[in-house]
Design a protein around this motif. Sequence first.
Motif, PDB file in Angstrom:
ATOM      1  N   GLY A 118       0.808  -1.208   0.000  1.00 41.37           N
ATOM      2  CA  GLY A 118       0.000   0.000   0.000  1.00 41.37           C
ATOM      3  C   GLY A 118       0.843   1.261   0.000  1.00 41.37           C
ATOM      4  N   ASP A 119       0.222   2.348   0.434  1.00 45.61           N
ATOM      5  CA  ASP A 119       0.849   3.669   0.401  1.00 45.61           C
ATOM      6  C   ASP A 119       1.236   4.098   1.815  1.00 45.61           C
ATOM      7  OD1 ASP A 119      -0.089   3.491  -2.234  1.00 45.61           O
ATOM      8  OD2 ASP A 119      -1.943   4.530  -1.703  1.00 45.61           O
ATOM      9  N   HIS A 120       2.133   5.100   1.895  1.00 42.84           N
ATOM     10  CA  HIS A 120       2.603   5.552   3.198  1.00 42.84           C
ATOM     11  C   HIS A 120       2.906   7.044   3.134  1.00 42.84           C
ATOM     12  CE1 HIS A 120       4.238   4.955   7.181  1.00 42.84           C
ATOM     13  NE2 HIS A 120       5.332   5.620   6.832  1.00 42.84           N
ATOM     14  N   VAL A 121       2.751   7.721   4.275  1.00 43.49           N
ATOM     15  CA  VAL A 121       3.105   9.128   4.394  1.00 43.49           C
ATOM     16  C   VAL A 121       3.830   9.350   5.717  1.00 43.49           C
ATOM     17  CG1 VAL A 121       0.834   9.768   5.353  1.00 43.49           C
ATOM     18  CG2 VAL A 121       2.271  11.517   4.251  1.00 43.49           C
ATOM     19  N   ASP A 122       4.881  10.150   5.676  1.00 49.44           N
ATOM     20  CA  ASP A 122       5.675  10.535   6.844  1.00 49.44           C
ATOM     21  C   ASP A 122       5.723  12.056   6.919  1.00 49.44           C
ATOM     22  OD1 ASP A 122       6.576   7.843   7.373  1.00 49.44           O
ATOM     23  OD2 ASP A 122       8.104   8.083   5.823  1.00 49.44           O
ATOM     24  N   ILE A 123       6.286  12.568   8.009  1.00 53.88           N
ATOM     25  CA  ILE A 123       6.573  14.002   8.135  1.00 53.88           C
ATOM     26  C   ILE A 123       8.085  14.150   8.202  1.00 53.88           C
ATOM     27  CG2 ILE A 123       6.242  16.110   9.471  1.00 53.88           C
ATOM     28  CD1 ILE A 123       3.755  14.756  10.736  1.00 53.88           C
ATOM     29  N   SER A 124       8.656  14.918   7.291  1.00 51.93           N
ATOM     30  CA  SER A 124      10.095  15.116   7.266  1.00 51.93           C
ATOM     31  C   SER A 124      10.550  15.939   8.468  1.00 51.93           C
ATOM     32  CB  SER A 124      10.509  15.857   5.985  1.00 51.93           C
ATOM     33  OG  SER A 124      11.881  16.193   6.031  1.00 51.93           O
ATOM     34  N   ILE A 125      11.598  15.472   9.116  1.00 51.36           N
ATOM     35  CA  ILE A 125      12.223  16.240  10.191  1.00 51.36           C
ATOM     36  C   ILE A 125      13.180  17.262   9.572  1.00 51.36           C
ATOM     37  CG2 ILE A 125      13.739  16.103  12.215  1.00 51.36           C
ATOM     38  CD1 ILE A 125      12.539  13.324  12.736  1.00 51.36           C
ATOM     39  N   GLY A 126      13.631  16.985   8.359  1.00 47.14           N
ATOM     40  CA  GLY A 126      14.481  17.913   7.635  1.00 47.14           C
ATOM     41  C   GLY A 126      15.949  17.551   7.648  1.00 47.14           C
ATOM     42  N   ASN A 127      16.306  16.505   8.362  1.00 46.05           N
ATOM     43  CA  ASN A 127      17.701  16.086   8.456  1.00 46.05           C
ATOM     44  C   ASN A 127      17.906  14.707   7.841  1.00 46.05           C
ATOM     45  OD1 ASN A 127      16.430  14.440  10.272  1.00 46.05           O
ATOM     46  ND2 ASN A 127      17.701  14.968  12.029  1.00 46.05           N
ATOM     47  N   GLY A 128      16.995  14.310   6.950  1.00 40.01           N
ATOM     48  CA  GLY A 128      17.061  12.982   6.351  1.00 40.01           C
ATOM     49  C   GLY A 128      16.315  11.940   7.165  1.00 40.01           C
ATOM     50  N   GLN A 129      15.649  12.365   8.240  1.00 49.53           N
ATOM     51  CA  GLN A 129      14.844  11.462   9.058  1.00 49.53           C
ATOM     52  C   GLN A 129      13.384  11.889   9.004  1.00 49.53           C
ATOM     53  OE1 GLN A 129      16.891  11.848  12.856  1.00 49.53           O
ATOM     54  NE2 GLN A 129      17.877   9.874  12.514  1.00 49.53           N
ATOM     55  N   TYR A 130      12.501  10.981   9.444  1.00 51.02           N
ATOM     56  CA  TYR A 130      11.076  11.187   9.274  1.00 51.02           C
ATOM     57  C   TYR A 130      10.300  10.710  10.484  1.00 51.02           C
ATOM     58  CZ  TYR A 130      12.987  11.564   4.671  1.00 51.02           C
ATOM     59  OH  TYR A 130      13.757  11.960   3.613  1.00 51.02           O
ATOM     60  N   GLU A 131       9.345  11.521  10.958  1.00 50.62           N
ATOM     61  CA  GLU A 131       8.399  11.049  11.956  1.00 50.62           C
ATOM     62  C   GLU A 131       7.375  10.219  11.199  1.00 50.62           C
ATOM     63  OE1 GLU A 131       8.416  14.712  15.202  1.00 50.62           O
ATOM     64  OE2 GLU A 131       6.601  14.326  14.049  1.00 50.62           O
ATOM     65  N   SER A 132       7.096   9.014  11.701  1.00 53.56           N
ATOM     66  CA  SER A 132       6.258   8.101  10.948  1.00 53.56           C
ATOM     67  C   SER A 132       5.325   7.329  11.858  1.00 53.56           C
ATOM     68  CB  SER A 132       7.145   7.113  10.188  1.00 53.56           C
ATOM     69  OG  SER A 132       6.373   6.291   9.344  1.00 53.56           O
ATOM     70  N   GLY A 133       4.103   7.176  11.429  1.00 54.27           N
ATOM     71  CA  GLY A 133       3.123   6.324  12.108  1.00 54.27           C
ATOM     72  C   GLY A 133       2.854   5.100  11.254  1.00 54.27           C
ATOM     73  N   GLY A 134       2.366   4.049  11.862  1.00 54.81           N
ATOM     74  CA  GLY A 134       2.050   2.840  11.112  1.00 54.81           C
ATOM     75  C   GLY A 134       3.269   2.069  10.676  1.00 54.81           C
ATOM     76  N   VAL A 135       4.381   2.247  11.368  1.00 49.66           N
ATOM     77  CA  VAL A 135       5.636   1.620  10.972  1.00 49.66           C
ATOM     78  C   VAL A 135       5.540   0.101  10.942  1.00 49.66           C
ATOM     79  CG1 VAL A 135       8.047   1.280  11.653  1.00 49.66           C
ATOM     80  CG2 VAL A 135       7.018   3.545  11.772  1.00 49.66           C
ATOM     81  N   GLN A 136       4.906  -0.495  11.928  1.00 52.82           N
ATOM     82  CA  GLN A 136       4.888  -1.954  11.991  1.00 52.82           C
ATOM     83  C   GLN A 136       4.026  -2.572  10.895  1.00 52.82           C
ATOM     84  OE1 GLN A 136       7.242  -3.241  13.782  1.00 52.82           O
ATOM     85  NE2 GLN A 136       7.658  -1.202  14.579  1.00 52.82           N
ATOM     86  N   GLY A 137       3.150  -1.756  10.280  1.00 53.35           N
ATOM     87  CA  GLY A 137       2.352  -2.268   9.174  1.00 53.35           C
ATOM     88  C   GLY A 137       3.178  -2.561   7.941  1.00 53.35           C
ATOM     89  N   PHE A 138       4.217  -1.751   7.684  1.00 53.97           N
ATOM     90  CA  PHE A 138       5.004  -2.001   6.478  1.00 53.97           C
ATOM     91  C   PHE A 138       6.405  -2.510   6.751  1.00 53.97           C
ATOM     92  CE2 PHE A 138       6.185   2.401   7.318  1.00 53.97           C
ATOM     93  CZ  PHE A 138       7.514   2.461   6.955  1.00 53.97           C
ATOM     94  N   ALA A 139       6.836  -2.479   7.990  1.00 59.60           N
ATOM     95  CA  ALA A 139       8.151  -3.016   8.341  1.00 59.60           C
ATOM     96  C   ALA A 139       8.064  -3.670   9.717  1.00 59.60           C
ATOM     97  CB  ALA A 139       9.209  -1.910   8.324  1.00 59.60           C
ATOM     98  N   PRO A 140       7.347  -4.804   9.840  1.00 60.16           N
ATOM     99  CA  PRO A 140       7.172  -5.443  11.144  1.00 60.16           C
ATOM    100  C   PRO A 140       8.503  -5.673  11.858  1.00 60.16           C
ATOM    101  CG  PRO A 140       5.811  -6.510   9.502  1.00 60.16           C
ATOM    102  CD  PRO A 140       6.718  -5.552   8.774  1.00 60.16           C
ATOM    103  N   GLY A 141       8.520  -5.347  13.137  1.00 57.55           N
ATOM    104  CA  GLY A 141       9.714  -5.536  13.944  1.00 57.55           C
ATOM    105  C   GLY A 141      10.727  -4.428  13.792  1.00 57.55           C
ATOM    106  N   TRP A 142      10.381  -3.377  13.037  1.00 53.55           N
ATOM    107  CA  TRP A 142      11.327  -2.301  12.802  1.00 53.55           C
ATOM    108  C   TRP A 142      11.595  -1.503  14.071  1.00 53.55           C
ATOM    109  CZ3 TRP A 142      14.886  -0.820   9.567  1.00 53.55           C
ATOM    110  CH2 TRP A 142      15.392   0.465   9.674  1.00 53.55           C
ATOM    111  N   GLY A 143      12.788  -1.048  14.243  1.00 55.70           N
ATOM    112  CA  GLY A 143      13.152  -0.108  15.306  1.00 55.70           C
ATOM    113  C   GLY A 143      12.784  -0.586  16.687  1.00 55.70           C
ATOM    114  N   ASP A 144      12.061   0.251  17.439  1.00 49.18           N
ATOM    115  CA  ASP A 144      11.737  -0.086  18.825  1.00 49.18           C
ATOM    116  C   ASP A 144      10.467  -0.917  18.939  1.00 49.18           C
ATOM    117  OD1 ASP A 144       9.641   1.696  18.462  1.00 49.18           O
ATOM    118  OD2 ASP A 144      10.386   3.187  19.849  1.00 49.18           O
TER     119      ASP A 144
END
Length: 174
Positions: A120-146
């Motif tokens: 499916g599709d995804h949307v993030d908010i750019s922090i501006g330093n090459g990183q992104y605030e993101s919701g729904g992370v486990q839906g497209f990358a299960p087990g990602w990060g924390d």
Amino acid sequence: MPSATWSKRVAALSVTVGSAIAVVCATVPSAQAAPSLSDIPAIANGGIALARGATMLHSNDFGEYGCEDFVDAAYGKTTATGIPHDGALAFYRQLEANGQRHTSLPAPPGALVFSQGEDGDHVDISIGNGQYESGGVQGFAPGWGDGTDIQILPAPNLGNWNFVGWAYAPWSAI
């Protein structure tokens, strides 16, 4: 009254809200054109959205496929007034049709960053330093990060997801 100062590297905006003055600064990479005065509301609103989004980090407030819901909440919107649930790419296509799309990174702080993958599709908010605030992370990358659904991502291209483009949020500032 808002005032703006632009240079090749930094865009700053001060906005008086009641008796408080908010200053929003955005680093503009040299490969990216400086924002225009018409971008002032989007830049100001993006800083507010990033601050709201940061208060939701490391939670599961919107579920494993809640990226649009997270972005809407960060911008003070709902799925009726912001990006509809499961409607990220359709929303981007509307922005594109209005000439508001950008297809090269980096995206400035507060920009909506869209990606697409086989799930499916995804949307993030750019922090501006090459990183992104993101919701729904486990839906497209299960087990990602924390392991929570709302976290900071290092790229808009995780797993099978591909960057589509970015745009300033079209909603008015403050």
